[in-house]
Structure formats: C-alpha cells, structure tokens
Write an enzyme that holds these catalytic residues in place. Structure first.
Site, PDB file in Angstrom:
ATOM      1  CG  HIS A 263     -13.896  -2.248  -3.116  1.00  0.00           C
ATOM      2  ND1 HIS A 263     -13.692  -2.748  -4.380  1.00  0.00           N
ATOM      3  CD2 HIS A 263     -14.987  -2.894  -2.634  1.00  0.00           C
ATOM      4  CE1 HIS A 263     -14.618  -3.659  -4.645  1.00  0.00           C
ATOM      5  NE2 HIS A 263     -15.424  -3.754  -3.607  1.00  0.00           N
TER       6      HIS A 263
ATOM      7  CE1 TYR B 101      -4.217  -1.169  -0.627  1.00  0.00           C
ATOM      8  CE2 TYR B 101      -3.294  -3.046   0.535  1.00  0.00           C
ATOM      9  CZ  TYR B 101      -4.270  -2.501  -0.278  1.00  0.00           C
ATOM     10  OH  TYR B 101      -5.280  -3.279  -0.774  1.00  0.00           O
TER      11      TYR B 101
ATOM     12  N   GLY C 122     -15.089   0.721 -16.894  1.00  0.00           N
ATOM     13  CA  GLY C 122     -13.754   0.241 -16.535  1.00  0.00           C
ATOM     14  C   GLY C 122     -13.700  -0.748 -15.389  1.00  0.00           C
ATOM     15  CB  THR C 123     -15.493  -2.578 -13.197  1.00  0.00           C
ATOM     16  OG1 THR C 123     -15.475  -3.757 -12.377  1.00  0.00           O
ATOM     17  CG2 THR C 123     -16.905  -2.280 -13.635  1.00  0.00           C
ATOM     18  CB  SER C 124     -12.870  -7.299 -14.788  1.00  0.00           C
ATOM     19  OG  SER C 124     -12.705  -7.391 -13.383  1.00  0.00           O
TER      20      SER C 124
ATOM     21  CG  ASP D 274      -8.572   6.808  -8.127  1.00  0.00           C
ATOM     22  OD1 ASP D 274      -9.468   7.655  -8.311  1.00  0.00           O
ATOM     23  OD2 ASP D 274      -8.483   5.762  -8.806  1.00  0.00           O
TER      24      ASP D 274
ATOM     25  NE  ARG E  12      -2.903  -0.016  -5.497  1.00  0.00           N
ATOM     26  CZ  ARG E  12      -3.981  -0.610  -4.998  1.00  0.00           C
ATOM     27  NH1 ARG E  12      -3.865  -1.656  -4.221  1.00  0.00           N
ATOM     28  NH2 ARG E  12      -5.190  -0.171  -5.308  1.00  0.00           N
TER      29      ARG E  12
ATOM     30  CD  GLN F 116     -15.829  -2.511  -8.617  1.00  0.00           C
ATOM     31  OE1 GLN F 116     -15.523  -3.646  -8.313  1.00  0.00           O
ATOM     32  NE2 GLN F 116     -16.068  -2.172  -9.868  1.00  0.00           N
TER      33      GLN F 116
HETATM   34  C1  BJW Z   1     -10.085  -0.065 -19.193  1.00  0.00           C
HETATM   35  C2  BJW Z   1      -8.902   0.609 -19.416  1.00  0.00           C
HETATM   36  C3  BJW Z   1      -9.001   1.882 -19.972  1.00  0.00           C
HETATM   37  C4  BJW Z   1      -8.410  -1.292 -18.531  1.00  0.00           C
HETATM   38  N1  BJW Z   1     -10.191   2.394 -20.249  1.00  0.00           N
HETATM   39  N2  BJW Z   1     -11.257   0.444 -19.493  1.00  0.00           N
HETATM   40  C5  BJW Z   1     -20.538 -13.518  -4.437  1.00  0.00           C
HETATM   41  C6  BJW Z   1     -21.211 -12.597  -3.681  1.00  0.00           C
HETATM   42  C7  BJW Z   1     -20.566 -11.869  -2.675  1.00  0.00           C
HETATM   43  C8  BJW Z   1     -19.233 -12.071  -2.422  1.00  0.00           C
HETATM   44  C9  BJW Z   1     -18.565 -13.011  -3.180  1.00  0.00           C
HETATM   45  C10 BJW Z   1     -19.211 -13.706  -4.178  1.00  0.00           C
HETATM   46  N3  BJW Z   1     -18.305 -14.537  -4.734  1.00  0.00           N
HETATM   47  C11 BJW Z   1     -17.148 -14.379  -4.097  1.00  0.00           C
HETATM   48  C12 BJW Z   1     -17.271 -13.438  -3.151  1.00  0.00           C
HETATM   49  C13 BJW Z   1     -16.202 -13.004  -2.236  1.00  0.00           C
HETATM   50  C14 BJW Z   1     -15.291 -11.919  -2.742  1.00  0.00           C
HETATM   51  C15 BJW Z   1     -15.200 -11.917  -4.265  1.00  0.00           C
HETATM   52  O1  BJW Z   1     -15.808 -11.116  -4.933  1.00  0.00           O
HETATM   53  N4  BJW Z   1     -14.339 -12.770  -4.818  1.00  0.00           N
HETATM   54  C16 BJW Z   1     -14.154 -12.817  -6.272  1.00  0.00           C
HETATM   55  C17 BJW Z   1     -12.674 -13.001  -6.572  1.00  0.00           C
HETATM   56  C18 BJW Z   1     -15.010 -13.890  -6.828  1.00  0.00           C
HETATM   57  N5  BJW Z   1     -15.750 -10.643  -2.263  1.00  0.00           N
HETATM   58  C19 BJW Z   1     -15.375 -10.188  -1.094  1.00  0.00           C
HETATM   59  O2  BJW Z   1     -14.639 -10.813  -0.354  1.00  0.00           O
HETATM   60  C20 BJW Z   1     -15.935  -8.845  -0.681  1.00  0.00           C
HETATM   61  N6  BJW Z   1     -16.508  -8.952   0.602  1.00  0.00           N
HETATM   62  C21 BJW Z   1     -17.497  -9.796   0.857  1.00  0.00           C
HETATM   63  O3  BJW Z   1     -18.061 -10.448   0.003  1.00  0.00           O
HETATM   64  O4  BJW Z   1     -17.850  -9.864   2.162  1.00  0.00           O
HETATM   65  C22 BJW Z   1     -18.831 -10.819   2.532  1.00  0.00           C
HETATM   66  C23 BJW Z   1     -19.089 -10.627   3.999  1.00  0.00           C
HETATM   67  C24 BJW Z   1     -20.391 -10.485   4.424  1.00  0.00           C
HETATM   68  C25 BJW Z   1     -20.668 -10.332   5.779  1.00  0.00           C
HETATM   69  C26 BJW Z   1     -19.620 -10.333   6.691  1.00  0.00           C
HETATM   70  C27 BJW Z   1     -18.336 -10.462   6.247  1.00  0.00           C
HETATM   71  C28 BJW Z   1     -18.070 -10.620   4.912  1.00  0.00           C
HETATM   72  C29 BJW Z   1     -14.850  -7.782  -0.580  1.00  0.00           C
HETATM   73  C30 BJW Z   1     -14.257  -7.426  -1.887  1.00  0.00           C
HETATM   74  C31 BJW Z   1     -13.102  -6.426  -1.715  1.00  0.00           C
HETATM   75  C32 BJW Z   1     -12.333  -6.155  -2.987  1.00  0.00           C
HETATM   76  N7  BJW Z   1     -11.152  -5.442  -2.687  1.00  0.00           N
HETATM   77  C33 BJW Z   1     -10.266  -4.992  -3.747  1.00  0.00           C
HETATM   78  C34 BJW Z   1      -9.053  -4.282  -3.093  1.00  0.00           C
HETATM   79  C35 BJW Z   1      -9.482  -2.898  -2.573  1.00  0.00           C
HETATM   80  C36 BJW Z   1      -8.345  -2.089  -2.062  1.00  0.00           C
HETATM   81  C37 BJW Z   1      -7.330  -1.775  -3.133  1.00  0.00           C
HETATM   82  O5  BJW Z   1      -7.611  -1.123  -4.112  1.00  0.00           O
HETATM   83  O6  BJW Z   1      -6.204  -2.222  -2.942  1.00  0.00           O
HETATM   84  O7  BJW Z   1     -10.953  -4.103  -4.623  1.00  0.00           O
HETATM   85  S1  BJW Z   1      -9.721  -6.281  -4.838  1.00  0.00           S
HETATM   86  C38 BJW Z   1      -9.797  -5.318  -6.315  1.00  0.00           C
HETATM   87  O8  BJW Z   1     -10.832  -5.776  -7.218  1.00  0.00           O
HETATM   88  C39 BJW Z   1     -10.219  -3.927  -5.860  1.00  0.00           C
HETATM   89  C40 BJW Z   1     -11.134  -3.507  -6.975  1.00  0.00           C
HETATM   90  O9  BJW Z   1     -11.982  -2.448  -6.553  1.00  0.00           O
HETATM   91  C41 BJW Z   1     -11.850  -4.770  -7.328  1.00  0.00           C
HETATM   92  C42 BJW Z   1     -12.481  -4.772  -8.698  1.00  0.00           C
HETATM   93  O10 BJW Z   1     -11.536  -4.661  -9.722  1.00  0.00           O
HETATM   94  P1  BJW Z   1     -11.864  -3.813 -11.049  1.00  0.00           P
HETATM   95  O11 BJW Z   1     -12.001  -2.398 -10.681  1.00  0.00           O
HETATM   96  O12 BJW Z   1     -12.985  -4.414 -11.768  1.00  0.00           O
HETATM   97  O13 BJW Z   1     -10.472  -3.942 -11.843  1.00  0.00           O
HETATM   98  P2  BJW Z   1     -10.021  -5.059 -12.903  1.00  0.00           P
HETATM   99  O14 BJW Z   1      -8.568  -4.943 -13.036  1.00  0.00           O
HETATM  100  O15 BJW Z   1     -10.563  -6.376 -12.572  1.00  0.00           O
HETATM  101  O16 BJW Z   1     -10.723  -4.615 -14.259  1.00  0.00           O
HETATM  102  C43 BJW Z   1     -10.303  -3.470 -15.004  1.00  0.00           C
HETATM  103  C44 BJW Z   1     -11.226  -3.277 -16.174  1.00  0.00           C
HETATM  104  O17 BJW Z   1     -10.870  -2.076 -16.811  1.00  0.00           O
HETATM  105  C45 BJW Z   1     -11.130  -4.385 -17.231  1.00  0.00           C
HETATM  106  O18 BJW Z   1     -12.442  -4.716 -17.677  1.00  0.00           O
HETATM  107  C46 BJW Z   1     -10.338  -3.715 -18.376  1.00  0.00           C
HETATM  108  O19 BJW Z   1     -10.702  -4.207 -19.649  1.00  0.00           O
HETATM  109  C47 BJW Z   1     -10.731  -2.282 -18.222  1.00  0.00           C
HETATM  110  N8  BJW Z   1      -9.733  -1.303 -18.678  1.00  0.00           N
HETATM  111  N9  BJW Z   1      -7.836  -0.205 -19.061  1.00  0.00           N
HETATM  112  C48 BJW Z   1     -11.288   1.613 -20.047  1.00  0.00           C
HETATM  113  N10 BJW Z   1      -7.858   2.601 -20.254  1.00  0.00           N
END
Ligand code: BJW
Length: 326
Positions: free
Chosen positions: A187, A136, A272-274, A172, A139, A169
C-alpha cells in the site's frame, strides 16, 4: 569483449538473481566454488579467482581485485541463501502498533476519528486535497521518530537462518529500520511522494490521465501547492487508496513463493492485520495450503488451520522466532 569475460564481469557487478538465468551450468559451478572459497582477508586468492576468467590477454580482474572480491562475497551469500527455507511474513498495522503507530480499525484506531471515504479513497483526493494532505501530514509526523520494537528485530533475526520475504500493508519503514532486507510495500510508503497523475495509479474507470512518472523521497509532508516538476500536477503521498489498484501485488511471484513454501517445508506468518482489505487479504487464504503457518495478532481470528498466537507483536514475535530458529 569475449563472452566469458563479459559474463564474469556481469557476475561481479550485478546481483546473482539477475544473472543466474543467463549462466551456463559450468559457469555456475565455477562461481559457486570460487565464491565459497572467497576470503576477504586474502586478496591473493581473489586475484587467483579472477585469473580463471582471463581467457584472453584482457583480464579485467587484474585491475578490479576489490570489486571481484566484493562480487564473490555477494555470490557466497546468494548460494548460502539458496539452500535456506523460505519464510513469508505478511503484516499489517498491528505489527507497528507497539512502536506507537495507531492501527486503522481497532478502538482508538485511525478510522475512529476519520471517515475512510474522506481521506483514503481515490475520489476523496479530488474532492478535498487539503483535507487528505492534512491527514497524511499528521501521519508523517507521527511516524517520524518511531523505532522498531522487539518483534521487528526478531523478524530481522530470522534472516540468519531463512530466506525471508516481507509483504507488508504498512507504509512505515520499521521493518527496514530493524534490518529486514526484502520488504515489499503493498500500500505504498509514507516516505515517498508522487505526482497526482502518476502512471502507477490505476482506477476502475480506466482513466487515461495517469501518465506522469515523477516520484521522489518525502523529506517533509507534502503541502497543497507543491507541484510536480515534470507536469505541474499536485504532489501527493505515494500510497494506495481505496479504488486504486494494488500494483505491487504480483500473483505469479506469489504463486512461486507459495509453491516454494509448500514443497520446501517453509513458513508463512500473518502478523497484525484484520484481513479486511483486499486484494492483500487474499494472501491468507492463498497460503492456507502451507503446513507451517501462523496468525500472530492481539485478537487472532480463526482462519483454516492456522496456528493462532494471541498477544502483542512485540512480545509474541520474539517467542515465535526463537521457536523457529531452534
Ligand atoms: C495487534 C496489535 C498489537 C492491534 N500486536 N496485533 C475484494 C477483492 C478485491 C478488492 C475488494 C474486494 N472487496 C472490496 C474491495 C475493494 C477494496 C477493499 O478491500 N474494501 C474493503 C473495505 C472491503 N480494496 C481496494 O479498493 C484496493 N484496491 C482495489 O481493490 O483495486 C481494484 C482495482 C483493480 C483494477 C483497477 C483499479 C482498481 C485498495 C486497498 C487500499 C487500502 N489502503 C489503506 C490505506 C493505505 C495508506 C495509509 O496507510 O494511509 O491501507 S486502508 C488501510 O487498511 C491501510 C491498511 O494497509 C489496510 C489494512 O489494514 P490492517 O493493516 O489490517 O489494519 P487494521 O487496523 O484493520 O487491523 C489491525 C490488526 O492488528 C487487528 O487484527 C488487531 O487485532 C491487530 N493488533 N494491536 C498485534 N500490538
């Protein structure tokens, strides 16, 4: 204090959203009229506006002309906003990519050089705090000098015509820097730090250790040994890791927005999210009932009947915004 005076005093000091539920219709009507007539260049008119509230000798606005004027202008923009259509913008890392911030899952993204489970999972923190803090710190330093691009600026422009809510999400603050006024960070935020025992942290095992309430702005990256001034716990970034609940996602509010967008001819933009991380990812299926909806991404995936806009956010968003504003 007389109830009338009290209500009008509230109307000058609090946000309209906060007090509208308490205002009788007749009051709303009067405030609406006066707010629309408010003229910053003409304090006399404002004084007159104050006087209608003066049903007792104790007219608070004689002394508070400026405050009332400011209040009236806030109300004016509230009433103007009320008639606007709503745009919900749901965004992810791709929105910030053109500002030089790496995404997570693209090639060259953060997860290529780091194991998620080492640095962004709740359990990882208790395994190796130093490693997580180092990640971090990098970052934080990477974000420090980043500036919004034309896509962020275009989104800010939407507010001239629409009521806009950003649900991002991203950790920044590029949307805020661009001038977007309502940004919800699902997040967390990189510029905030909290105690490792903060009460916002909810885990699946229902651990009851999370009770502290200390949070602060992060000016420098958190270091190992920087302790919470309230309880002595180690400080950590105020972000949401895997296996921690996303407390900032309010389903009732989402339902209301969805209804409003659906029945008021509003717009939903997913940028811009996957859509691989949940519960945030549910937003896209939730809003699929809306007519005007777009997925803006470098590699957009087909979801329901969303209109797909392919390309970099800094190039595609200005074009989309021009189209929506025209
Ligand atoms: C462009 C571009 C350009 C590139 N122009 N486009 C089902 C239901 C609920 C939960 C779950 C579930 N299945 C699994 C879960 C659990 C888990 C989860 O989701 N796991 C998956 C891996 C399946 N979820 C969790 O654990 C969450 N919590 C939870 O569920 O709690 C339950 C609970 C309930 C009650 C009590 C206790 C618990 C928490 C999720 C936290 C995610 N955290 C992160 C880190 C945040 C801090 C940090 O930034 O460091 O969040 S992980 C990371 O992924 C970050 C992001 O916000 C998040 C999403 O990523 P994002 O933004 O989509 O990025 P990319 O890289 O994936 O995609 C980029 C996109 O941009 C692509 O499409 C490119 O094509 C595009 N692109 N350049 C336009 N120039």
């Amino acid at each position: 204090m007389d109830t009338t005076i009290q209500l009008v005093k509230m109307a000058t000091e609090r946000s309209p959203e906060e007090i509208v539920p308490f205002l009788p219709d007749v009051f709303q009507k009067r405030i609406r009229q006066d707010a629309m007539d408010a003229d910053p260049a003409n304090p006399k008119r404002v004084f007159h506006m104050g006087s209608w509230a003066g049903t007792t000798d104790e007219d608070p606005f004689v002394k508070e002309t400026r405050t009332f004027n400011e209040g009236a202008l806030i109300w004016k923009s509230f009433f103007e906003r009320e008639n606007m259509k709503t745009v919900i913008v749901f965004s992810g890392a791709g929105l910030s990519a053109d500002s030089g911030i790496p995404t997570f899952r693209d090639s060259g993204g953060l997860w290529e050089n780091h194991n998620v489970e080492d640095v962004a999972e709740h359990e990882a923190w208790f395994r190796d705090k130093e490693l997580v803090l180092r990640f971090y710190e990098q970052r934080f330093n990477g974000y420090k000098d980043c500036k919004p691009h034309l896509g962020h600026e275009a989104l800010a422009r939407l507010e001239q015509k629409f009521k806009v809510v950003h649900i991002t999400q991203n950790i920044d603050d590029l949307l805020e820097q661009a001038g977007c006024s309502d940004v919800r960070h699902l997040h967390g935020r990189i510029r905030s730090k909290k105690c490792e025992w903060h009460k916002d942290i909810t885990t699946l095992d229902g651990d009851r250790k999370f009770v502290c309430d200390f949070k602060a702005e992060m000016i420098e990256p958190v270091k190992l040994g920087e302790l919470c001034p309230k309880c002595g716990g180690q400080m950590r970034p105020d972000v949401v890791w895997f296996n921690e609940a996303v407390g900032n996602l309010n389903y009732d509010e989402m339902k209301d927005w969805c209804k409003e967008v659906k029945y008021n001819d509003g717009i939903f933009i997913c940028a811009g999210t996957s859509v691989q991380v949940y519960p945030a990812g549910y937003m896209v299926s939730f809003f699929s009932q809306v007519k005007n909806k777009f997925i803006v991404d470098r590699k957009p995936q087909k979801i329901a009947d969303y209109e797909l806009i392919e390309g970099n956010a800094s190039e595609t968003l200005p074009v989309l915004v021009d189209r929506l504003m025209s």
